[in-house]
Design an enzyme around this catalytic site. Sequence first.
Site, PDB file in Angstrom:
ATOM      1  N   GLU A 199       0.824  -1.226   0.000  1.00 18.39           N
ATOM      2  CA  GLU A 199       0.000   0.000   0.000  1.00 18.39           C
ATOM      3  C   GLU A 199       0.853   1.268   0.000  1.00 18.39           C
ATOM      4  OE1 GLU A 199      -2.805  -0.713  -0.804  1.00 18.39           O
ATOM      5  OE2 GLU A 199      -2.829  -2.782  -0.150  1.00 18.39           O
ATOM      6  N   GLY A 200       2.037   1.171  -0.590  1.00 17.97           N
ATOM      7  CA  GLY A 200       2.919   2.328  -0.693  1.00 17.97           C
ATOM      8  C   GLY A 200       4.008   2.286   0.343  1.00 17.97           C
TER       9      GLY A 200
END
Length: 603
Positions: free
Chosen positions: A445-446
């Site tokens: 998610e980054g």
Amino acid sequence: MPDYQAPLRDIRFVMNELLDYPAHYASLPGGDEASDDIVTAILEEGARFAHEVLTPLNQSGDREGCTFEGGEVKAPSGFKAAYQQYVEGGWPSLAASPEHGGQGLPPSLAMVLSEMVASANLSWGMYPGLSHGAMNALEHHGSEVLKQTYLTKLVEGSWTGTMCLTEPHCGTDLGLIKTRAVPLDDSDGSKGYHISGTKIFISAGEHDLSENIVHLVLAKLPDAPEGSRGISLFVVPKFLPDANGEAGERNGVSCGSIEHKMGIHGNATCVMNFDSATGYLVGPPHKGLACMFTMMNAARLGVGIQGVALAEASFQNALSYARDRLQMRALSGAKAPEKAADPIIVHPDVRRMLLTQKAIAEGGRMLVMYAAQFNDIVENAPDSEDKARADTLLGLLTPIVKAFLTETGFEATNHGVQVYGGHGFIQEWGMEQFVRDARITLLYEGTTGIQALDLLGRKILMSQGESLKVFTKEIHKFCQASEGSEFANPLAELNREWGELTMAVGMGAMQDREVVGAASVDYLMYAGYVTLGYLWARAGETARAALAAGEGDAAFYQAKLDTARFYFQRILPRTQGHAAMIRAGGETLMAPTVEGFGSGFEI
């Protein structure tokens, strides 16, 4: 086998005493559904489910892992039965809209449950956890037909969801994706699309827990503009719904393999192949990235919760071990003279590690629940100045929650291994699993670097510091109201320095854009420590007031005050190292040539 008990006393402190959740819920439309009795029942039953059902499956699931044969994936033993209990308990529908079969409770209650689940069994929790992001995307961007067909099943829990972004040749740079969507009738796509391409690193992409899996897939239409402006979002189910809305004919979706990973072994991380699979457009054409961000932002908060959850689980077990393990005598004299040696919890360095874990877990819980209040307002409140403010603060806090709480959560799990000494390195104790499971939270998610660029570049500098001013003004008001306390002055100084550092980076970026990238991670960590400092200061003052009033549970409040002091004296000073590196600029990072890094084989 490691154990886990939900920290209900601390959760209640954060919700009821620190952040006044009863008043918060009363201010929300329909918030009266979240009565004290309902909230208590949810917390207690969630704690029971996490302890009795999920915790016993955590270590066994890690050892057994998922099996892959003939394109089919089976989750570890016991996972499917646990999921059936989860569905029967109504947990998937907790915060969903009643219009689609949900209970309509505030999203923050689901976040509390998410922490318990992730502490007990992160791998298992990822199967239903990803469904919440799919629900959010469909709720906000799906047509009524898609909502009735797919959202109701996700809310019910009989179907689960995924998000399919990454491809073998691209991760963060989604503008490079090659997955294509072609209209079925060569016209406007009203009959659906053929989706073709390969996605990798898809958590829960294939499994045997639910009747169907609903994939949210990023792809490009034939007329798509170049780059990220040309991305569209599609619903692509594993089984196409039949006339009755149940899972029917198999779609052109298959699992090519599952990844062999460092951790989260009980969750299937899949390579997913889409071979002219039937899919349906979610939201407008070429606006898929904006639609997907609805899922991604929810997922980023969820990953931050995972960092807190694993810090809590590691701390609980390290504390239990430190109370029992006998090694040496205290330097100031025997503390347990009747025993062969003192328990290691008497030694300062062991206390340093335990208190660091405690400060991270409890402070992280405060931050998550603080952000969750803004999320409740954004999701449920009518349009107002309060909603606009909440949206600004949630946007600012989301990268801090995701990146800072996973970085510090990983640190906490490493301390857990160290408390155990050599036994922490042995699988049977379970402490090394927390480290392995926590490591992925810094990546998916980054990554921390991506979150840092989002915070400094997009959220702060692009708004000319306006979003930061909203938050630092709140800290300033607290410091003014608490003037003279042991926490107010150091916090006020850091709050002032935060603004100065932001201005310095902004001015430097006008001359050299690389300054932003060079400063970003240190800036995010600085922001995280100050944000937690603000919440620990509030917690310390709340505990001090309770002690002065002679309220019960004095030991709890004294421990809270002691931990606040520890945080301010032994963790918050880390900000000064980050500040020095922010001020150093980017020259020493960018000056070496590529050749200057060497080949790695010099003698």
